[in-house]
Every structure is written in C-alpha cells, then in structure tokens.
Design a protein around this motif. Structure first.
Motif, short mmCIF file in Angstrom:
data_model
loop_
_atom_site.label_atom_id
_atom_site.label_comp_id
_atom_site.label_asym_id
_atom_site.label_seq_id
_atom_site.Cartn_x
_atom_site.Cartn_y
_atom_site.Cartn_z
N VAL A 1 0.98 -1.22 -0.06
CA VAL A 1 0.45 -0.34 0.16
C VAL A 1 0.98 1.33 -0.21
O VAL A 1 0.52 2.24 -0.84
CB VAL A 1 -1.00 0.11 1.17
N THR A 2 1.75 1.25 1.00
CA THR A 2 3.32 2.24 1.20
C THR A 2 3.47 2.64 -0.09
O THR A 2 3.24 3.81 -1.03
CB THR A 2 3.36 1.87 2.21
N ILE A 3 3.84 1.94 -1.32
CA ILE A 3 4.65 1.86 -1.75
C ILE A 3 4.27 2.72 -3.01
O ILE A 3 4.15 3.35 -3.97
CB ILE A 3 5.58 0.70 -1.88
N PHE A 4 2.58 2.04 -3.05
CA PHE A 4 1.75 2.61 -4.41
C PHE A 4 1.45 3.91 -4.27
O PHE A 4 1.26 4.09 -5.46
CB PHE A 4 0.61 1.06 -3.85
N VAL A 5 1.38 4.15 -3.06
CA VAL A 5 1.21 5.56 -2.65
C VAL A 5 2.01 6.04 -3.03
O VAL A 5 2.20 6.94 -3.74
CB VAL A 5 0.66 5.47 -1.11
N GLY A 6 3.18 5.82 -2.69
CA GLY A 6 4.44 6.27 -2.56
C GLY A 6 4.81 6.82 -4.38
O GLY A 6 5.77 7.76 -5.06
#
Lengths: 297, 258
Positions: B170-175
């Motif tokens: 999730v965090t990498i996608f949002v990143g």
C-alpha cells in the motif's frame, strides 16, 4: 545521420515549452543547443533522454529498431544528484551494471573513466563530500561509462568556475572524437570553442540551425574594426579584398573579409597605402550580435 | 534480472549504510518485549503509580502466554503499522525529490525492476525486524508466563507477515502517486485504518479483508488451528498486494516526468 527528431512538442500546464521541433543529428558531430533561459532547451534534452514523455512527435535512432533507445545515450542532467552514501567508484559500478557492461570489463572501464575525468584520487570517497565541480565530472563519467553513441549534456559548464569550465570543455573536446555530443548552454563562447553546429531555440521553436561561420555570414556581420588617423574615405572602397564594410565615422570602419583572406592582408594593404592604423580589432562579440539578431527576429 | 539484482543490492546497501537495518529492528524489539514485561509487572506498576486508597485490593488474573503474544500482535497492529508506513514512505519520494532517480531511469531500467527492488528490500527489512522482535517476545513470554509451543508461535508469525506485506505494498503504491513523503504516510495509514474500520463495521462482507489478519493470527494462537477463513485472508491479501504492485508499475509507466 544518427538521430532524427520529428515534430516534437511538449506542453506544460500553461506554457508551451517546445513546439514542433524537428532536426537531425549527424553521427560524429558536436552540436550546441543555444537559447535564452526558458527557451525549452532542458525540456528538449530531457525528452531526448526519455525522462520526459513528449506530447507528440518521434525520436528515431537510425538503424535501431527497438523503441527504448536508452542503451545508446548517455545523459548528464543540469544538476546531477547521486546517492550521497555511495563512493564514486561504487556509483559507477552500479551504473555500469545497470547498463549491462559485462562484468569482466566493468572494473577496467570504471577505472578508465575515473582517470579520464581525473577523479581517481577521490574514487573511494563518499559522493556526499564532493564539490560541485567533482560532482559534475562524476556526472560526465556516468554519462560516458557505457560508451554511448549520443552524449547529451544539459548545461554542463554553467555551474563551474573558470578553471573547471576550461577543463570540462577540454574533456568534451576529447570526447568528440569517439561519440556524438549534444549539449545545451547559454554561453556562446563555449559553443564557439568546441562545436561544429548550433541550434538556436526561442520560446520552444527552432529559430536557426547551422554552423557558426554561416551564422556570422547570414547575419551579415562585420567582425573587424579598424581605426586610423587619417580619414579612410575612398580607401576602403578601393580594396578588393573587402567583402563588405560599414563606416562608423570617417576614421572608423567595420569590415568583413572573405573566408580565404587573412586579416593581416587588410592590415598590409592599409599600411601600403600609408595609412596609420591606431586600432585594429577582431571583435569577439560578433557572434553574440548574430545570436541577438536571431533571438530578436 | 541482473538489473533487478543490482538495484536490490543497492537498496540493501543503502539500508545498511543509513542505519535503518539497525534502528528499526531495535525499536520493534522494544515494542515487542514491552508487552510481556508490562503484563508481568502490572501489579507493581499500579502499586508504584499510587493514588489507590489504602486497603484497596486489585487482583489481576495472570494472562496465559498466548494472550500475551496476541497482545504483542496488537501492539504491532498500531505502533508497528505506523512505523512500517513511516519507514517505507520515503523510498521513492526521496529519490524523486532530490533527482537521483533520473540517473537510474536514464539507463535501460524497467519500472517493475525499480519498484520490485524497493518492495523486496523494504519487505526484507520489515520482516527481519518483525521476526526478531516476535521471537524475542516469545522468549520472554516463555520465561515469564506459560510456555507457548513454537509451532503455534511460528504459524501466527507467518500469518502476521502478510499484514506487513500489505502495508508495504500500500505505502509503495501510494508513493508512486504522491511526491510528498508525509502525505504518503498519511494517505497510506488512512487507507489501512479505513480497511480495518470497515472490517469491524461490516464483518459479513469483509471476510476477505486484510484487516482480519490480526484476528486470524490471534485465533491461531488461542485456538491453535488453521481455519478456512485463514486461507481466505491470506489469499486475498497476497492477491491485493500483487495488484497494488502492478498498479504501481502502471502508474510509473505513465509518468510524464520522473
């Protein structure tokens, strides 16, 4: 011909950064991209380096079928930023592996490149502690590491001190023999020193393209200024070696000579006619005049 | 593949050089072992805190080892998740902000290689921290409370690893979408909180939700059996993570500027 650029356009929110730009680059040439700030030089180079996707237009390398031509280019951004925790050698090794330099040659190539940009003493130091000039040289090293066909340099010398600039230009001069170089600058003098061809951009459009001597010629420049004690009326008109002239006042005149005539001949002719020359100047800013004329067009 | 390994190698070296590989496991270990320690010393802590009227007597039932471990899982679920998101938020944003991504993407690197190296390195870091922390917690729990079978501990750990996988993806996608690192952490945490909230509000429809992972891990500890719902949650979390990764690659492919 190495690359053909056809109808490249790029629009940023409000501003049209590059519009319908077309030109081609010949193999082995050294081309300077000139233009005032905001003319679209960086945008053009970034599109060439595939860091920016053009809105329309095509970039085609001759004889290279694949769409992703990144193996063929080396790019030095205007402000290169590295991973500061790496050493120069580590960074080049990393970059070389990404460009698929075979392991057997990698170390030798890294060494060779570091020596070329005279960073061999600092190669085991952290990049974080490098000066601006060292970073710029490391940036050049990473750009030419994989022996690209086209070397793209974005304002390579504008951030350097005079000595750094001279050294850097000297490096580019040497690289010219092995690869095609395209660089942007707003310093005409640099362009004049090393490149064979210039492209002048203004507001995203190509304003002028060709060699520097032809730029001078086209804009009808009179690069030699002569001042004498006696009025020159009647003398200048008689001289056959003069291509064109313009009086500033009776004792001062600007002239242009044909390419095959050396400026000493003019001096000789004047002395032969018993005219005492008080001032004889080959004007360096003549190119600047031409540039200004192109930009103001 | 060589390029992927080169990038991965660079990521891991970076984690070692900037000390993340040290401080994150240490912090997570402290969070983990604080659970058995505070549970064990709770009566003394209450005593020291004072403010109790003379003669008041409180009896706190000694928790079982399994209950203490599930308490640790709930710590990972809150502070741990915050830490995971904070540790991951910068991996792409920083390189985009300082421009070092250009010197990577100007070479023939694919988006999946770039994003994959980031994801794998980050997963390695977080999972290593989690495993170290959980094993240490388990050790202290065994010392201070009733012993927990290592197989039970391991199965709940494996279950919980999927939550870490989900948080990282999730965090990498949002990143890949947002440039500002604080916003990345904010949006990711909001999204994770929303999923957990929906899971508690609509249990019927959210059986597949990654928000159920902690519940399943606790169930594994207490009831000590793999149920079918555990497989559902694992399957859906793995699929969602893969989809998020692919979506991130698609977003990067559509970048107009790195």
């Amino acid at each position: 011909m190495l690359v053909n650029i056809d109808n490249l356009s790029k629009q940023f929110k409000e501003k049209r950064a590059v519009s319908n730009l077309s030109f081609s680059i010949n193999e082995g040439s050294c081309i300077a991209l000139l233009g005032p700030n905001g003319a679209g030089k960086t945008t053009t180079l970034q599109m060439l380096a595939r860091l920016l996707t053009p809105d329309s237009g095509a970039i085609q390398f001759k004889g290279y079928a694949e769409k992703d031509y990144r193996p063929l280019i080396g790019f030095l951004p205007q402000h290169p930023s590295f991973f500061n925790w790496m050493t120069a050698k580590e960074f080049l090794t990393f970059a070389g592996k990404l460009s698929s330099i075979p392991n057997a040659q990698l170390q030798a190539r890294v060494q060779e490149t570091l020596t070329f940009v005279s960073l061999e003493e600092a190669m085991n130091k952290r990049i974080g502690g490098f000066s601006g000039g060292m970073k710029q040289r490391l940036g050049l090293a990473q750009a030419l590491l994989h022996k690209p066909k086209l070397l793209i340099l974005d304002e390579p010398v504008s951030a350097l001190d005079p000595k750094g600039r001279r050294d850097f230009l000297y490096l580019i001069e040497e690289l010219k023999q092995d690869m095609t170089v395209l660089f942007s600058t707003h310093i005409l003098h640099d362009a004049e020193q090393i490149c064979d061809e210039v492209l002048i951009l203004q507001d995203g459009c190509l304003k002028w393209k060709g060699s520097l001597p032809s730029l001078r010629k086209e804009f009808d420049l009179l690069p030699i200024k002569v001042q004498t004690e006696e009025p020159m009326n009647g003398v200048i008109e008689q001289l056959e070696i003069i291509e064109d002239y313009e009086y500033i006042d009776a004792k001062t005149v600007k002239v242009r000579l044909p390419e095959h005539v050396h400026h000493n001949e003019l001096l000789q002719e004047l002395i032969n006619r018993n005219i005492s020359v008080t001032h004889f100047e080959i004007m360096q800013d003549s190119l600047e005049d031409a540039y200004m004329k192109v930009v103001r067009q | 593949m060589t390029r992927f390994l080169t990038l991965l190698n660079k990521e891991i070296t970076e984690l070692m050089r900037n000390g993340k590989l040290i401080w994150l496991p240490v912090v997570l270990m402290i969070i983990g072992i604080s659970q058995p320690l505070t549970s064990y010393y709770m009566p003394q802590i209450l005593d020291m805190a004072g403010n109790l009227p003379e003669g008041a007597s409180i009896t706190i039932p000694t928790p079982t080892g399994e209950e203490v471990l599930s308490g640790a899982l709930s710590q990972y679920g809150t502070i741990g998740t915050l830490l995971f998101a904070l540790a991951t938020m910068n991996v792409i944003a920083q390189e985009r902000q300082n421009g070092s991504i250009t010197l990577v993407m100007v070479r023939p690197v694919n988006e999946w290689q770039y994003l994959g190296s980031k994801t794998v390195a980050q997963l390695a870091l977080l999972l290593l921290s989690l495993i170290l922390s959980y094993c240490l917690t388990w050790y202290y729990t065994n010392l201070l409370f009733t012993p927990v079978d290592w197989k039970v501990m391991l199965s709940s750990l494996v279950m919980y690893c999927f939550w870490v996988l989900f948080v990282v993806c999730v965090t990498i996608f949002v990143g890949t979408i947002i440039r500002q690192s604080s916003a990345i952490a904010g949006v990711s945490l909001l999204f994770l909180a929303l999923i957990s909230l929906l899971t508690t509000l609509l249990p019927k429809f959210m059986e597949w939700s990654p928000g159920n992972i902690r519940g399943e891990a606790t169930k594994l500890l207490v009831e000590q059996q793999w149920t079918e719902s555990a497989w559902t949650v694992i399957g859906s979390t793995a699929t969602l993570s893969l989809l998020l990764f692919l979506a991130g690659v698609m977003v990067m492919k559509r970048y107009r500027r790195y």
